[in-house]
Write a protein that holds these residues in place. Structure first.
Motif, short mmCIF file in Angstrom:
data_model
loop_
_atom_site.label_atom_id
_atom_site.label_comp_id
_atom_site.label_asym_id
_atom_site.label_seq_id
_atom_site.Cartn_x
_atom_site.Cartn_y
_atom_site.Cartn_z
N ASP A 82 7.27 -10.24 9.57
CA ASP A 82 8.11 -11.26 9.97
C ASP A 82 7.73 -12.59 10.59
O ASP A 82 7.95 -13.49 10.09
CB ASP A 82 9.38 -10.64 10.82
CG ASP A 82 10.40 -10.14 9.91
OD1 ASP A 82 10.24 -10.19 8.53
OD2 ASP A 82 11.22 -9.03 10.35
N ARG A 83 7.15 -12.37 11.65
CA ARG A 83 6.40 -13.64 12.37
C ARG A 83 5.71 -14.41 11.76
O ARG A 83 5.70 -15.65 11.83
CB ARG A 83 5.79 -13.06 13.76
CG ARG A 83 6.76 -12.73 14.79
CD ARG A 83 7.79 -13.40 15.23
NE ARG A 83 7.73 -14.86 15.79
CZ ARG A 83 7.62 -15.11 16.97
NH1 ARG A 83 8.19 -14.24 17.81
NH2 ARG A 83 7.37 -16.36 17.58
N ASN A 84 4.83 -13.79 10.64
CA ASN A 84 3.89 -14.71 10.10
C ASN A 84 4.51 -15.00 8.47
O ASN A 84 3.80 -15.35 7.74
CB ASN A 84 2.75 -13.55 9.87
CG ASN A 84 1.84 -13.58 11.40
OD1 ASN A 84 1.31 -14.68 11.78
ND2 ASN A 84 1.88 -12.48 11.90
N SER A 85 5.71 -14.74 8.53
CA SER A 85 6.24 -15.52 7.17
C SER A 85 6.05 -14.60 6.06
O SER A 85 5.91 -15.40 4.94
CB SER A 85 6.17 -16.98 6.96
OG SER A 85 6.62 -17.57 8.40
N VAL A 86 6.00 -13.45 6.14
CA VAL A 86 5.37 -12.67 4.82
C VAL A 86 6.61 -11.90 4.36
O VAL A 86 7.29 -11.48 5.16
CB VAL A 86 4.19 -11.62 5.25
CG1 VAL A 86 3.88 -10.44 4.24
CG2 VAL A 86 2.95 -12.22 5.81
N PRO A 87 6.68 -11.71 3.01
CA PRO A 87 8.07 -10.98 2.57
C PRO A 87 8.01 -9.46 2.92
O PRO A 87 6.68 -8.83 3.00
CB PRO A 87 7.87 -10.97 0.98
CG PRO A 87 7.18 -12.35 0.88
CD PRO A 87 6.07 -12.24 1.83
N LYS A 88 9.15 -9.05 3.50
CA LYS A 88 9.19 -7.46 3.78
C LYS A 88 8.72 -6.78 2.64
O LYS A 88 9.35 -7.09 1.57
CB LYS A 88 10.40 -7.26 4.40
CG LYS A 88 10.45 -7.76 5.83
CD LYS A 88 11.84 -7.33 6.36
CE LYS A 88 12.38 -8.27 7.58
NZ LYS A 88 13.98 -7.82 8.15
N PRO A 89 8.20 -5.38 2.69
CA PRO A 89 8.37 -4.67 1.62
C PRO A 89 9.79 -4.37 0.96
O PRO A 89 10.58 -4.25 2.08
CB PRO A 89 7.59 -3.32 2.11
CG PRO A 89 7.04 -3.78 3.34
CD PRO A 89 7.65 -5.04 4.05
N LEU A 90 9.81 -4.00 -0.17
CA LEU A 90 11.19 -3.94 -0.62
C LEU A 90 12.01 -2.82 -0.13
O LEU A 90 11.45 -1.48 -0.42
CB LEU A 90 11.52 -3.97 -2.27
CG LEU A 90 12.69 -3.81 -2.90
CD1 LEU A 90 13.39 -5.16 -2.51
CD2 LEU A 90 12.47 -3.58 -4.26
N ALA A 91 12.93 -2.72 0.83
CA ALA A 91 13.78 -1.77 1.63
C ALA A 91 14.00 -0.64 0.60
O ALA A 91 14.05 0.61 1.03
CB ALA A 91 14.62 -2.31 2.48
N PHE A 92 14.47 -1.15 -0.55
CA PHE A 92 15.24 0.08 -1.36
C PHE A 92 13.94 0.78 -1.96
O PHE A 92 14.43 2.18 -2.23
CB PHE A 92 15.69 -0.74 -2.85
CG PHE A 92 16.86 -1.83 -2.31
CD1 PHE A 92 18.07 -1.07 -1.54
CD2 PHE A 92 16.75 -2.96 -2.50
CE1 PHE A 92 19.26 -2.00 -1.09
CE2 PHE A 92 17.91 -3.82 -2.10
CZ PHE A 92 19.04 -3.34 -1.52
N ASN A 93 13.15 0.57 -2.09
CA ASN A 93 11.63 1.03 -2.70
C ASN A 93 11.25 1.91 -1.30
O ASN A 93 11.12 3.07 -1.32
CB ASN A 93 10.51 0.24 -3.08
CG ASN A 93 11.03 0.02 -4.50
OD1 ASN A 93 11.86 -0.32 -5.05
ND2 ASN A 93 9.79 -0.10 -5.18
N THR A 94 10.91 1.33 -0.27
CA THR A 94 9.95 1.88 0.64
C THR A 94 10.55 2.59 1.73
O THR A 94 10.07 3.66 2.17
CB THR A 94 9.16 0.73 1.38
OG1 THR A 94 10.09 -0.11 2.16
CG2 THR A 94 8.04 0.13 0.24
N ALA A 95 11.83 2.19 2.14
CA ALA A 95 12.65 2.64 3.48
C ALA A 95 13.80 3.78 2.89
O ALA A 95 14.31 4.54 3.75
CB ALA A 95 13.17 1.76 4.17
#
Length: 402
Positions: A82-95
């Motif tokens: 988050d702090r380095n402005s990277v898209p989070k892994p798609l939560a529906f897939n990964t979480a």
């Protein structure tokens, strides 16, 4: 009070940060920093970069791409993303769907879906909520009637995020009528290209097309796409909710947003000087930063005492959900205030698709869109009212029979 990390955890943070900055393209990180909608291919590219380093699904079983890391390390990873402005892994897939398949799916389902889910070769969306079944999910009516080797699915889902982008949808469906509404619910995987599935957009106040209605008209779903046992979907949904929750406070996201607030507010703004020098604005910004530090400490306490997902969700994560959403909203309000009267000139068309909107939003419009979008944080993923009920019962012991 400062957080205390081990030397190994500090080295891990530096390792993650260096990898993200060296490997995630600048145009993707710039779009995330400016809170612009990402084209689908950018989200996929970013997740594949994370997956190459083992950063996409570290909480999964090791045999399916997980890493045997502590909950603290996973929280550090989420914060650095988050702090380095990277898209989070798609939560529906990964979480969500991934852990359910890993725990309850057949061996064939694991081989077929898990690598593709981790790498975002398949994009899943979540089919849970219905027009009359939101917080009361057990009242869902979408039916799945077995007919030989297929289930025939009929019904409607609503508020389905990214259904227009998704390749597959994981759904809770009613496969039998039982005495208790939680019984007779099954967990199905459906290819979004199966005939009979219709997706209709729901315009939202932020001007971005991301939620939808999904209709099922006699959709034939292979029986092999049933996850686990028929009628145990409610149990699997509860397990799903107990999965990766180390970043529920969105500490990194709020921190990044407040960094941007400070950067914009420090710029000269006419005769009255920089906004950062306004006493009322500085008070609000300082209060939000203090509250964020308190949330970060709370999140790490919760993470450090993380329980096994099989125990169900830790009720204390409801604190992270409530406060994290409130701080995201507060930071969005501060960000909008940096525009001053110019906020009145910002605007966008709610008819744009994600790609068009990314190209068409100027900085003012993107900030306005982010402000409106932040309203949802007190509703989705379990409303704040639901979270407070959880805390009252599970943590404070209120409402229990004596």
């Amino acid at each position: 009070m400062e957080l205390q990390f081990t030397d190994d955890e500090k080295a891990f943070r530096e390792e993650v940060r260096a990898y993200l900055l060296a490997n995630v393209p600048g145009h993707i990180r710039k779009a995330v920093y400016e809170e612009r909608p990402l084209p689908r291919e950018w989200q996929i590219e970013a997740q594949q970069i994370l997956n190459q380093a083992g950063y996409a699904v570290p909480h999964w079983p090791v045999e399916w791409g997980g890493r045997d890391w502590s909950a603290v390390k996973r929280a550090i990873l989420a914060e650095e993303i988050d702090r380095n402005s990277v898209p989070k892994p798609l939560a529906f897939n990964t979480a969500l769907v991934g852990p359910v398949i890993a725990a309850f799916g057949s061996d064939e389902q694991k081989r077929r879906f898990l690598p593709a889910i981790a790498n975002l070769d398949l994009w899943f969306c979540q089919g849970f909520s219905e027009p009359d079944a939101g917080s009361d999910l057990a009242s869902l009516k979408t039916s799945a009637v077995r007919d030989g080797k297929v289930y025939r699915v009929n019904g409607q889902k609503i508020w389905t995020t990214y259904a227009h982008e998704a390749d597959w949808i994981f759904c809770l469906v009613r496969s039998a009528q039982m005495d208790r509404p939680q019984q007779g619910i099954s967990f199905l995987l459906m290819d979004m290209n199966i005939p009979g599935i219709t997706v209709r957009p729901i315009p939202t106040i932020d001007g971005y097309h991301h939620v939808n209605e999904v209709y099922f008209d006699n959709v034939e779903v292979p029986v092999d796409n049933l996850v686990g046992e028929e009628g145990r979907g409610w149990d699997y949904a509860k397990y799903l909710l107990g999965q990766e929750r180390t970043s529920m406070g969105n500490v990194g996201f709020s921190g990044r947003r407040l960094d941007r607030v400070r950067a914009i507010a420090s710029q000269a703004s006419g005769e009255s000087g920089a906004l950062i020098n306004d006493p009322d604005f500085r008070r609000r910004l300082s209060w939000t930063e203090i509250e964020l530090k308190a949330l970060q400490l709370t999140q790490m306490r919760v993470v450090a005492s993380a329980r096994s997902p099989s125990d169900g969700p830790d009720p204390k994560t409801s604190i992270l959900k409530i406060k994290g959403g409130e701080l995201l909203q507060a930071a969005a309000g501060l960000l909008l205030d940096t525009l001053g009267p110019e906020a009145l000139t910002a605007g966008f068309s709610a008819q744009h698709e994600g790609e068009d909107l990314h190209q068409g939003l100027d900085e003012k419009s993107a900030i306005l869109s982010a402000y409106f979008s932040s309203r949802k944080y007190s509703i989705f993923g379990g409303s704040n009212e639901i979270q407070r009920n959880i805390l009252a019962k599970a943590v404070l012991g209120l409402g229990r029979r004596v």
